[in-house]
Design a protein around this motif. Structure first.
Motif, short mmCIF file in Angstrom:
data_model
loop_
_atom_site.label_atom_id
_atom_site.label_comp_id
_atom_site.label_asym_id
_atom_site.label_seq_id
_atom_site.Cartn_x
_atom_site.Cartn_y
_atom_site.Cartn_z
N PRO A 60 8.66 -6.48 2.79
CA PRO A 60 7.24 -6.05 2.86
C PRO A 60 6.30 -7.25 2.73
CG PRO A 60 8.22 -5.47 0.74
CD PRO A 60 9.34 -5.96 1.60
N THR A 61 5.17 -7.14 3.46
CA THR A 61 4.17 -8.20 3.43
C THR A 61 3.24 -7.99 2.23
OG1 THR A 61 4.23 -8.32 5.83
CG2 THR A 61 2.34 -9.33 4.73
N SER A 62 3.04 -9.04 1.45
CA SER A 62 2.13 -8.96 0.30
C SER A 62 0.70 -9.21 0.77
CB SER A 62 2.54 -9.99 -0.76
OG SER A 62 1.68 -9.94 -1.86
N LEU A 63 -0.17 -8.18 0.56
CA LEU A 63 -1.57 -8.28 0.99
C LEU A 63 -2.50 -8.33 -0.22
CD1 LEU A 63 -1.58 -5.57 3.83
CD2 LEU A 63 -1.31 -8.04 4.08
N SER A 64 -3.53 -9.12 -0.10
CA SER A 64 -4.57 -9.06 -1.12
C SER A 64 -5.33 -7.72 -0.98
CB SER A 64 -5.54 -10.23 -0.98
OG SER A 64 -6.22 -10.14 0.27
N TYR A 65 -6.07 -7.35 -2.05
CA TYR A 65 -6.79 -6.06 -1.98
C TYR A 65 -7.84 -6.09 -0.87
CZ TYR A 65 -9.36 -1.89 -3.31
OH TYR A 65 -9.97 -0.66 -3.30
N SER A 66 -8.47 -7.24 -0.63
CA SER A 66 -9.48 -7.36 0.44
C SER A 66 -8.83 -7.14 1.80
CB SER A 66 -10.16 -8.73 0.39
OG SER A 66 -10.81 -8.90 -0.86
N ALA A 67 -7.65 -7.75 2.01
CA ALA A 67 -6.95 -7.56 3.29
C ALA A 67 -6.55 -6.10 3.47
CB ALA A 67 -5.75 -8.49 3.37
N PHE A 68 -6.05 -5.48 2.36
CA PHE A 68 -5.68 -4.08 2.44
C PHE A 68 -6.89 -3.21 2.76
CE2 PHE A 68 -5.77 -0.16 -0.13
CZ PHE A 68 -4.87 0.61 0.60
N SER A 69 -7.99 -3.51 2.12
CA SER A 69 -9.24 -2.72 2.34
C SER A 69 -9.70 -2.85 3.78
CB SER A 69 -10.33 -3.18 1.38
OG SER A 69 -11.52 -2.41 1.55
N ALA A 70 -9.59 -4.05 4.37
CA ALA A 70 -9.99 -4.24 5.76
C ALA A 70 -9.12 -3.44 6.70
CB ALA A 70 -9.94 -5.72 6.10
N ARG A 71 -7.81 -3.43 6.46
CA ARG A 71 -6.91 -2.65 7.31
C ARG A 71 -7.15 -1.14 7.14
NH1 ARG A 71 -4.67 -7.42 6.61
NH2 ARG A 71 -3.13 -8.25 8.09
N LEU A 72 -7.53 -0.74 5.90
CA LEU A 72 -7.83 0.67 5.68
C LEU A 72 -9.08 1.09 6.45
CD1 LEU A 72 -7.28 3.34 4.16
CD2 LEU A 72 -8.60 2.41 2.24
N ASP A 73 -10.11 0.25 6.42
CA ASP A 73 -11.34 0.58 7.14
C ASP A 73 -11.11 0.60 8.65
OD1 ASP A 73 -12.64 0.74 4.74
OD2 ASP A 73 -13.41 -1.32 4.81
N ALA A 74 -10.14 -0.21 9.10
CA ALA A 74 -9.85 -0.25 10.53
C ALA A 74 -8.92 0.88 10.95
CB ALA A 74 -9.22 -1.59 10.90
N GLY A 75 -8.47 1.71 10.01
CA GLY A 75 -7.61 2.84 10.34
C GLY A 75 -6.18 2.45 10.63
N ARG A 76 -5.70 1.32 10.09
CA ARG A 76 -4.34 0.83 10.37
C ARG A 76 -3.36 1.19 9.26
NH1 ARG A 76 -4.84 -5.39 11.54
NH2 ARG A 76 -2.56 -5.08 11.68
N VAL A 77 -3.78 1.88 8.19
CA VAL A 77 -2.89 2.27 7.09
C VAL A 77 -2.39 3.67 7.34
CG1 VAL A 77 -2.68 2.59 4.61
CG2 VAL A 77 -4.13 0.75 5.51
N LYS A 78 -1.07 3.86 7.33
CA LYS A 78 -0.47 5.16 7.58
C LYS A 78 -0.18 5.91 6.30
CE LYS A 78 3.50 7.23 9.92
NZ LYS A 78 4.72 6.98 10.70
N SER A 79 0.38 5.22 5.27
CA SER A 79 0.74 5.88 4.01
C SER A 79 0.73 4.85 2.90
CB SER A 79 2.12 6.55 4.10
OG SER A 79 3.13 5.59 4.32
N VAL A 80 0.46 5.36 1.68
CA VAL A 80 0.48 4.48 0.51
C VAL A 80 1.16 5.21 -0.64
CG1 VAL A 80 -1.60 3.20 1.15
CG2 VAL A 80 -1.80 5.26 -0.26
N THR A 81 1.72 4.40 -1.55
CA THR A 81 2.28 4.91 -2.79
C THR A 81 1.66 4.12 -3.93
OG1 THR A 81 4.36 5.50 -1.70
CG2 THR A 81 4.40 5.30 -4.09
#
Length: 642
Positions: A60-81
């Motif tokens: 798995p790729t380690s993302l910073s919270y800012s990078a994760f937030s950007a991908r979430l806003d772009a609609g690229r996140v499918k699922s989270v735990t």
């Protein structure tokens, strides 16, 4: 280089001790599937448990919270735990895994609303727990269990050190198993009488107790390799019909300090349980060497501890317990004196090289099961093999049998035995003889000089065969066979021996007026002999009756250490060198004079060798007889019939 072979009683023998004749060893049962593949399969499972999860898929790729937030806003996140400590893991819409962490100041409430707005599937988990702890320890527990199982398997599951290393792996032969008897050991009647007392004590210890006699606590057999020391030990076990514990000296020493001493204790404890019994330690010099070495540390300290424990065990057991220790070595000069004192090894039995009669008896034993031609005379073979050990004689007949098989025969002839003897002494004979014509003539002259001087010198041994066929490193060979085995050598005999050794070079000087490199081996041997005559045998009038030779019997044939300090001064060494040179010059001058007086015989014998390549001793006598027209034998060689 031209080599001249002088067969006389040797003090050495390179092959190992004879193995006792008897039933062949039982083959161990084939390993089961688990024994063969169990260890590799278990190791593969352990590696899979430890490294399988990381190799099963993409890390798995380690993302910073800012990078994760950007991908979430772009609609690229499918699922989270999300775990209780703010840890994030999940998958992106392109199928890649990621990990991240929610900052504590933001909290999970705002994130939850954003995830619902993007329609991301949300899971929750709880980290830690006793089950997760046990699951994390499982691979380490399996690794530790594997090494414990492997250690117990290597040590046989026995105590006494890590994984059973402290237990000696002795071969135990019970009373009903030994089949070797003294009758299977040909010759050596004196050695048998020495050892029979051990057998008599084990059979009837009451006889010794009634007379107040104490049986020998230990017997050590010394002698050259191949003389049958191990065979004698097995014969003792067979005659006494008692358990026989056999172990080699090298099996006591391991990489861990203290293991050897533990194995010695274990060996004697096992012998006490089986008493009356025999403990046989082969190659005892591996642990019984002299103490007090200058090199400290592991190996030397371990050997000395093992020897100290052995000395304590030899002193510790009761003589009435019926335990006898036998040992064998080729290097008695290296043993610690404390090991050889009375009360430990009370008796030292020398197993020498066999005599002529003993060689004939040994040959008869090894000839069992072989088809010998009527022309094979074992007495003659015994006379032609002075200095051969029992192992040498076994190898001789085996090589003769192999030579017969090469010719598609099952019967061994006398020629097969002679060929085998030449192969053992000289190496493979080259019958093609690729020598140049002038070299062929030079070798014939060289060997003729050796042979004629052996016939002309009164104290020299008779000539048996002369050949100019290359064998091994020798281009030609002159073989002499003694009429009787000598144990003492007079000055006259050694002087004649020097003359014969230099006969090849002298013949070249007489015929060609110059020497050649073919005499290098002869010169080296003659120089060694002359040096011993001066330094050890007191045969130099200038040096006088002094001897600087070693008085310790060395059965392995190691030469003197040239780097060791000499027990005499440089002035004495200069005198020794002068006397050695004088002996060699006198021997060469005598050889040149005799060959010059018999030049016709020299040319005649050389011509015969060029034509026939190989002749026997009668051809030498015929050459001298034709020159002088004298009837009768020449130096023990009769005239050839016909």
């Amino acid at each position: 280089m031209i080599r001249r072979v002088h067969l006389r009683p040797r003090r050495l023998g390179p092959p190992p001790d004879d193995e006792p004749p008897g039933k062949p060893p039982q083959n161990p049962p084939p390993p089961t599937w688990w024994q063969r593949w169990g260890t590799p399969v278990l190791l593969a499972v352990l590696l899979l448990l430890m490294f399988g999860p990381s190799l099963a898929g993409d890390r798995p790729t380690s993302l910073s919270y800012s990078a994760f937030s950007a991908r979430l806003d772009a609609g690229r996140v499918k699922s989270v735990t999300i775990d209780e400590h703010g840890g994030l893991s999940g998958k992106l819409t392109d199928g890649k895994s990621f990990t991240s962490r929610v900052p504590t100041a933001i909290g999970a409430g705002d994130l939850q609303q954003r995830l619902r707005a993007e329609k991301v599937r949300i899971d929750a988990t709880r980290s830690g727990g006793f089950g997760s702890f046990l699951l994390g320890l499982l691979p380490f527990a399996l690794v530790i269990g594997f090494f414990l199982w492997f250690g117990r398997r290597a040590g046989g599951g026995l105590p006494g050190g890590a994984g059973g290393f402290g237990r000696v792996k002795a071969e135990v032969i019970e009373a009903e198993r030994p089949t070797t008897r003294f009758a299977d050991v040909a010759g050596y009647e004196g050695v048998k009488r020495e050892i029979e007392e051990v057998v008599d004590f084990l059979r009837d210890p009451g006889r010794y107790a009634a007379a107040g006699a104490e049986p020998p606590r230990g017997v050590i057999m010394v002698g050259p390799p191949g003389t049958g020391k191990t065979l004698f030990a097995r014969a003792v076990a067979g005659e006494a019909q008692v358990p026989f514990l056999s172990v080699t000296g090298s099996s006591f020493v391991e990489m861990f300090v203290g293991v050897g001493a533990s194995r010695v204790r274990d060996l004697f404890a096992d012998a006490r349980k089986r008493a009356p019994s025999i403990v046989f330690i082969d190659e005892i010099d591996a642990i019984g060497g002299r103490r007090g070495g200058t090199m400290p540390g592991g190996g030397n300290e371990e050997r000395e501890q093992t020897l100290n424990q052995l000395l304590a065990e030899l002193d510790g057991f009761d003589q009435s317990s019926g335990i006898v220790v036998l040992a064998a070595t080729n290097r008695p000069e290296t043993l610690d004196p404390a090991l050889l004192r009375p009360g430990r090894f009370d008796r030292q039995v020398v197993v020498p090289l066999p005599s002529r009669a003993e060689r004939a008896a040994i040959l008869a034993v090894h000839a069992r099961g072989k088809h010998l031609d009527a022309g094979v005379d074992l007495e003659r073979v015994a006379r032609a093999t002075p200095g051969f050990s029992g192992a040498d004689l076994h190898n001789l007949l085996n090589e003769a049998a192999i030579n017969a098989v090469r010719d598609d025969r099952t019967t061994i002839t006398a020629r097969d035995v002679d060929t085998a003897r030449d192969r053992l002494l000289l190496g493979r004979r080259d019958t093609s003889n690729a020598l140049l014509p002038d070299e062929r003539r030079s070798v014939a002259v060289h060997e003729s000089g050796h042979a004629l001087l052996a016939a002309l010198c009164e104290n020299a041994d008779p000539v048996a065969k002369v050949t100019i066929l290359p064998a091994g490193m020798a281009l030609g060979v002159t073989e002499q066979l003694p009429e009787a085995e000598r144990h003492l050598y007079s000055t006259a005999y050694l002087t004649d021996l020097l003359t014969v050794r230099l006969g090849g070079r002298a013949a070249e000087l007489v015929v060609f007026g110059q020497g050649s490199t073919g005499a290098a081996d002869d010169l080296a041997g003659a120089t060694r002999l002359a040096a011993r005559m001066v330094r050890e045998f007191g045969m130099s009038p200038r040096l006088g009756p002094v001897g600087y030779g070693s008085t310790t019997q060395n059965y392995l044939g190691d030469g003197p250490d040239e780097t060791a300090p000499r027990p005499y001064s440089e002035r004495t060494q200069q005198l020794v060198d002068e006397e050695v040179a004088r002996l060699l010059r006198e021997a060469e001058a005598r050889a040149v004079r005799l060959l010059g007086e018999h030049r016709a015989a020299l040319d005649r014998l050389a011509d015969v060798l060029v034509r026939q390549e190989t002749v026997d001793g009668s051809a030498v006598a015929d050459a001298l007889r034709a020159e002088s027209a004298l009837p009768g034998p020449v130096n023990g060689v009769p005239a050839r019939d016909g």
